[in-house]
Design an enzyme around this catalytic site. Sequence first.
Site, mmCIF file in Angstrom:
data_model
loop_
_atom_site.group_PDB
_atom_site.id
_atom_site.type_symbol
_atom_site.label_atom_id
_atom_site.label_comp_id
_atom_site.label_asym_id
_atom_site.label_seq_id
_atom_site.Cartn_x
_atom_site.Cartn_y
_atom_site.Cartn_z
ATOM 1 N N ASP A 122 0.847 -1.194 0.000
ATOM 2 C CA ASP A 122 0.000 0.000 0.000
ATOM 3 C C ASP A 122 0.882 1.244 0.000
ATOM 4 O O ASP A 122 1.767 1.397 0.865
ATOM 5 C CB ASP A 122 -0.905 -0.018 1.231
ATOM 6 C CG ASP A 122 -1.765 -1.274 1.269
ATOM 7 O OD1 ASP A 122 -2.825 -1.263 0.653
ATOM 8 O OD2 ASP A 122 -1.329 -2.259 1.921
ATOM 9 N N ASP A 155 -21.520 4.660 14.246
ATOM 10 C CA ASP A 155 -20.847 5.921 13.929
ATOM 11 C C ASP A 155 -21.687 6.693 12.920
ATOM 12 O O ASP A 155 -22.919 6.633 12.955
ATOM 13 C CB ASP A 155 -19.444 5.605 13.373
ATOM 14 C CG ASP A 155 -18.424 6.661 13.755
ATOM 15 O OD1 ASP A 155 -18.535 7.776 13.242
ATOM 16 O OD2 ASP A 155 -17.535 6.356 14.555
ATOM 17 N N HIS A 188 -16.407 10.711 9.616
ATOM 18 C CA HIS A 188 -15.807 10.107 10.797
ATOM 19 C C HIS A 188 -15.823 8.585 10.746
ATOM 20 O O HIS A 188 -14.815 7.915 11.018
ATOM 21 C CB HIS A 188 -16.533 10.597 12.051
ATOM 22 C CG HIS A 188 -15.909 10.157 13.331
ATOM 23 N ND1 HIS A 188 -16.307 9.033 14.003
ATOM 24 C CD2 HIS A 188 -14.907 10.697 14.059
ATOM 25 C CE1 HIS A 188 -15.576 8.889 15.094
ATOM 26 N NE2 HIS A 188 -14.721 9.890 15.159
ATOM 27 N N SER A 341 -10.961 8.849 19.195
ATOM 28 C CA SER A 341 -11.805 8.066 18.291
ATOM 29 C C SER A 341 -10.985 7.379 17.213
ATOM 30 O O SER A 341 -11.470 6.460 16.551
ATOM 31 C CB SER A 341 -12.865 8.962 17.642
ATOM 32 O OG SER A 341 -12.258 9.998 16.914
#
Length: 927
Positions: A122, A155, A188, A341
């Site tokens: 990646d 979420d 988010h 978070s």
Amino acid sequence: MNRRRKSAGWIILLTVLLATASFHYPYEPAKADGAQAGGEQRSLTHAEEPADSWIVKWRGEPDPTFAESSVVLRAYDASRVYVARPSDGREPAEWLDRWKRSPQIEYIVPNREVRIAAATNDPFIDRQTYLQQTHAVDAWSEVNRSDSIVVALVDTGVDLDHPDLKDNLVTGVNLIQPGQPPRDDNGHGTNVAGVIAAVGNNGKGVAGMLWKTSIMPIKALEPSGRGDEDKLGEGIRYAVDHGADIVVLSVGLLRNDSFLQEIVQYAEDHGVLLIAASGNDEGRNIRYPAAYPTVLAVGGIKENNAIAERANYGPELDLVAPWSVFTTAVGGRYEYRDGTSMAAPQVAAAAAMIWTKYPDLKVHEVRNLLRQTADDVGDAGWDERTGYGLLRVDRALTEPYRTDMYEPNDDRQNAKPFSISRMISAELTGGADADWFAIDVPYDGTLHVQLLSDQPAPSEVKLTHTGYDGVTTKAVSPGETLDFGVRKGRNWIALQFASGAETAAWTYRLSSSFSIYSDPFEENDRQYMAYKLAPRNQTVTGTFHAEDDKDWYAVTFEQSGKVKVKVTPDTKRIDPILTVEKQGERAMTIDDNEDGEPESYAFEVFPGTYYFQVSKLMPDPANGEYAFELQYEPLYIDPNEPNDRSFQATVIGMDAVYEGVFDRASDVDYFKFNLSARSLVRLSVAGIPADREVTLALQSGGLVPIAQSANSPGASAVSMDIPLDPGTYYVRLSASDTIQDRMYELKVHADPLIAGFVDIAGHWAQGAIADLANRGIVSGYGAYTFGPDRKISRAEAVTLIVKAFGYTKRRNPGFTDLPPNHWAYDSVSKAVQAGVVQGYPDGRFDPDGQLSRVEMASLFAEALGIAGKLRGNVPFADLPADHWAVPILKQLKAEGWIEGYADGTFRPDEPTTRAEFVALLSRILHR
């Protein structure tokens, strides 16, 4: 399905726990043609492979009996590490079980084969520094994908078309717009999903901690990142009911209630692991649901392992993970994000990797394995800032699970931290084993400890609490909760079998919670039950110890004034509301600020009773205190008004106190008094505030200024002393600003002035003193006093003699103790020339010594030219016949200059007062 709803009419807003703004990369990396060499993970096995040898770490010197049952392959003495295996003929499982239980061994782990770590292609992998910080990259050789674990994200949804996520998504739900897909309209949720399971080794963007696993998007938040509590609960329940193994909650709220507790327990009962962010409120207040005992609470840490200052901390914290990540973003993009978070999903991914390798672990065992393998980056052991430490994915997948990570803790000295609102797992190995834990409670209150286990206890278990009231021991059974009254500070609990003969081992779980004390003003939940406070400045401390607790206070003011009330909570779990109401009038409610911030209100009160209600936005109990501060400044009324002009002046008498206020900056107060005789007048004003200046001015009857004075900075009074002739006078008072919270006090005192003195009126020698004062012979001291009863010194007496008799010629006195700069040197020089004084035989004059009565008589005899007479009786009873002054005293008495006392004595050696000397001198001058 019947879902529990909120019973009250209020709404709880949930917020995503992001700390800062994001930095977007508005492009998608080019797709790779295929996987890079070395990017494939080895095939995984879910069971623990047997080890050929074991790594043993000793706490101190190795047990000598270890060599009897073991083959030591290698020994690293510097680190107290052995590599060993069971002796031939030994059963490996029994050998391993025996030495795992040894308190002398810190750990015993399989000596596994080391392989080249799996790698990805990646392109943004170098930006994902958190993968190195948590050693997730090292763990990929063990696990990098899972076909069995489902991770639910409650979420804002997920970008369902993101090329680095879509292959890892499974069916979710949209609770905001039912029937619509859970598409992310905030960003988010997409950030969180990429941390857990962005597709790895696909030549695109980033790699998740798991390259492949099932992500269940549950949209429970609005585009703003906020939502209702019922949607959070429904999202958790949906995840549990639809096959999720792990639920990530990068959302939070500051309240605790039965609804959310029930949902969290529902997940625990169904073996679903909840992982939640601690919050980014910069304080000691872990947000819910992270604060519940069965939820793994995750805080944040920086790249250098320093604490992220904005990350919440507290007794409920379990782990920390990197605060900043580079992850997927909506629209096929990638961005940097930070906050707790972003830390929580890293722990969720690690839990998924653990369950992939060890599918038989129970939910509490996964929690424990994550805790016991964390990297201790803060204070030694568990601490409020970093919990058990930094997430270490590699250790979680390679180190064996320990049934009791807290050993050795067999006595109070070795007690391990067990904070409130946490569930821990441990083991009693027999009757001789005792497990001690130390709990720091933040306030006085009640500690609740629940014992849990998957198996019945082999025999009776006892739980001991040690605290402020001593030691309390109770029998406890699995499923039972015990309550202990506690004081703020350190407490200890110990668990052990009641029978010391018990031989079986037993694993258990302890769960703790805490209820704050009821404040001393209860019961005051209703207005008619209001706690009465005095009308003065004060601060009281209260709590919200029960559901829907409201605290009422009542204050009765007898005088108008200015009042300021303020409520200050010590935790963000309290959003205070202040209500002010005068009896019989409409109430005023103040709720201007956010969670944990003070509320205040300033207003003017009038005589009567006022009620103050302190409450909080949400009705749930809160483990925190608030300070209710009352500031009261009475506003006094001036009884002398109107007296702003001289013709309105208040007539005052001597020595009475007259009070007043300045109700405006321009206020002037006039007073008037009369004198019938010349007097020394003292005017004073007291009670002046430290930050005010009061000017005291004296004017004549014709308003001509005479004198003026003001208090110095910080002084509370001003005064002046001035001699005045008979007549009428005005006092004018003014101030630099208003003075209404207290009364000033004006007082005028007058002492009659006789011959310029205030202390001779009515004295037996008043006439003589006035006579000599008018002749200019005597003068007084400062402040218009003569001091008639003070003892006269030799220098003073000589000075008066010289003035009275007009001596002018001088002669060097030659006294050793009278230097030329002495104030009386000139007078003594004249007296010596006149022959009226002489010193002592040793050459001294002793100018400042007291003049005795016999010395006074001798001095006047010399001035009068009296030589004394030898004939006649001794004139006074206390004089011997051979006393040196008898002749002089005989003649002075015979000629009528002196008299003795009523008892016939003269007392020759007693000091002479100023009045006695002046009286005799006045008689002589009038001869």
